[in-house]
Design an enzyme around this catalytic site. Structure first.
Site: not given
Ligand code: CA
Length: 472
Positions: A77, A135
């Site tokens: 990710c 993130h």
């Protein structure tokens, strides 16, 4: 399933109001990036999925182009998103690990030296919204609103609980562990909110509302769903669509993908209702390949999964539409990469924008209009720093350097599943590609922060990790 299977598209003509169409041609195109999280390559209809219908996601491919060799710049990710948002190999700035949730740490995330796509589009008077999974750092200096976005609705961690009643933390400093980051209440800009809906539905709702609010100016929506990333959680509304599936991972996963597909449907419908579809670029992709073992995803014929430099880790479902410029119903087989989204949009703004850094993507439009019939990229590179795993793709060939020593060479045109290692038979090619890789490596740096695997080590070095620090 053969990825090269041509899927016949029944194309329904889209009717546009001609006045607004003319007006749209004089303005910068809107951009919507729909990023799925941990979606398997074979889990969308346009890549041949049979058990999870994705009619809305498929419409993006039908209205434009489906990329059969669409890559991301990393196999998990965080680094993949850092590449996508900057248009640069994230290794250039040391974002080569999945960041830890560390709200006190200004180094844990996207370095401030980097410009995001939202920073660039601001130069061209776009309004930008980041939705869902960020993130890119949980420290206040790394917040989306500090990184070029005008608005944010989502969470800062690398994953999240989907049921709002599980979001119990009002403050990241109430976290006691890495995965407590999954339990923080959502943020609307800097404010904690009490969301009432299933997360995927909430994110779709926010995207639709932003389109409505910004219909008169160019906008960029980074719609970063955390679905279908773990934890596997779905509502009855979506689960009930799969009565034929046995209870288990795949069924919940299917329901989660179905929720994303509904969201894409709502976004497309709103654009069409407002006559904005013609001049809006929509890109759909996953941030990495499916982690087949953990979420029930399926990468089809591709070898490997999330975390691998085999195709299953880095080749993702990838489609784009822009009716004003891209002919509908295309299939594009030459390799392209998520970094190209950045380069493509900044080449289209009516007000020219200027990047601070060298970017690695290319503007895909001339290739999609066949104005340029070459390959967009001579080379694509991947590096998994800690494992010393590398990959380089040149034409149909792909070389993998495993653990810093073992080389493998595959001809992806003949061997998409990377079964037939040609490295002994083609030693010359291996040595050429090794030299190309070395050359690329001279442009990248070591990681600048510890990663998910270093949680204990990080806690030891940062005992006050979750303690709120008073401002100096
Ligand atoms: Ca992911």
């Amino acid at each position: 399933m053969n990825l090269k299977t041509i899927i016949p598209f029944a194309l329904a003509p889209i009717i546009f109001n001609s006045a607004s169409q003319a007006q749209q041609k004089t303005t910068s195109p809107n951009l919507i990036i729909v990023l799925a999280d941990d979606l398997g390559n074979a889990d969308v209809g346009f890549n041949g999925c049979k058990d999870i219908p994705t009619p809305n996601i498929d419409r993006i491919a039908q209205n434009g182009v489906r990329f059969t060799s669409g890559y991301v710049s990393y196999c998990v990710c965080g680094p993949s998103r850092a590449g996508l948002l900057t248009g640069r190999y994230q290794d250039r700035f040391g974002f080569s690990r999945n960041p830890l949730f560390a709200p006190n740490d200004p180094q844990m995330g996207l370095p401030l030296s980097e410009e995001t796509l939202a920073d660039l589009l601001k130069q061209a008077n776009y309004k930008s919204l980041a939705i869902g999974k960020w993130h890119m750092g949980a420290h206040e200096t790394l917040h989306p609103l500090k990184r070029g976005f005008d608005d944010f609705y989502g969470f800062l961690s690398g994953g999240h609980q989907y049921f709002p009643e599980l979001l119990t933390l009002n403050d990241p400093f109430e976290a006691k562990s890495q995965f407590d980051g999954y339990k923080t209440k959502l943020l609307r800009n800097y404010e904690r909110v009490d969301e009432k809906e299933y997360l995927t539905d909430a994110f779709s709702r926010e995207a639709v509302s932003y389109i409505e609010k910004n219909k008169d100016n160019p906008f960029f929506i980074y719609l970063a769903y955390n679905a279908p990333h773990a934890p596997l959680q779905a509502t009855e509304k979506y689960l009930s669509r799969f009565p034929q599936m046995k209870e288990g991972k795949r069924k919940t996963y299917a329901a989660m993908v179905s929720a994303v597909d509904d969201g894409v449907g709502l976004v497309l419908a709103k654009l069409e209702e407002l006559n904005l579809a013609e001049n809006t670029i929509i890109v759909f992709l996953s941030d990495n390949g499916g982690p087949e073992n953990s979420n029930g995803s399926d990468n089809g014929v591709l070898r490997g999964q999330k975390g691998d430099v085999f195709e299953g880790g880095i080749r993702v479902p990838f489609a784009m539409q822009w009716p004003a410029k891209i002919k509908a119903g295309q299939t594009f087989d030459k390799p392209i990469i998520s970094l190209d989204i950045f380069a493509t949009i900044i080449a289209q703004t009516k007000t020219p924008v200027r990047t601070k850094h060298e970017i690695d993507g290319v503007n895909l439009i001339p290739f999609l209009t066949r104005e340029n019939t070459n390959a967009p990229h001579d080379f694509l590179f991947w590096r998994k720093f800690d494992a010393k795993d590398y990959a380089v793709r040149n034409g149909d060939e792909k070389m993998i350097l495993k653990g810093g020593s073992e080389t493998q060479l595959f001809d992806l045109e003949k061997d998409i599943s990377e079964q037939n290692n040609l490295s002994s038979a083609k030693a010359e090619r291996v040595s050429q590609l090794s030299a190309d890789l070395k050359k690329w490596e001279s442009k990248v740096i070591d990681p600048i922060f510890m990663g998910l695997g270093d949680d204990d080590k990080y806690n030891e070095a940062n005992p006050a990790r979750f303690k709120k620090q008073t401002k100096k």
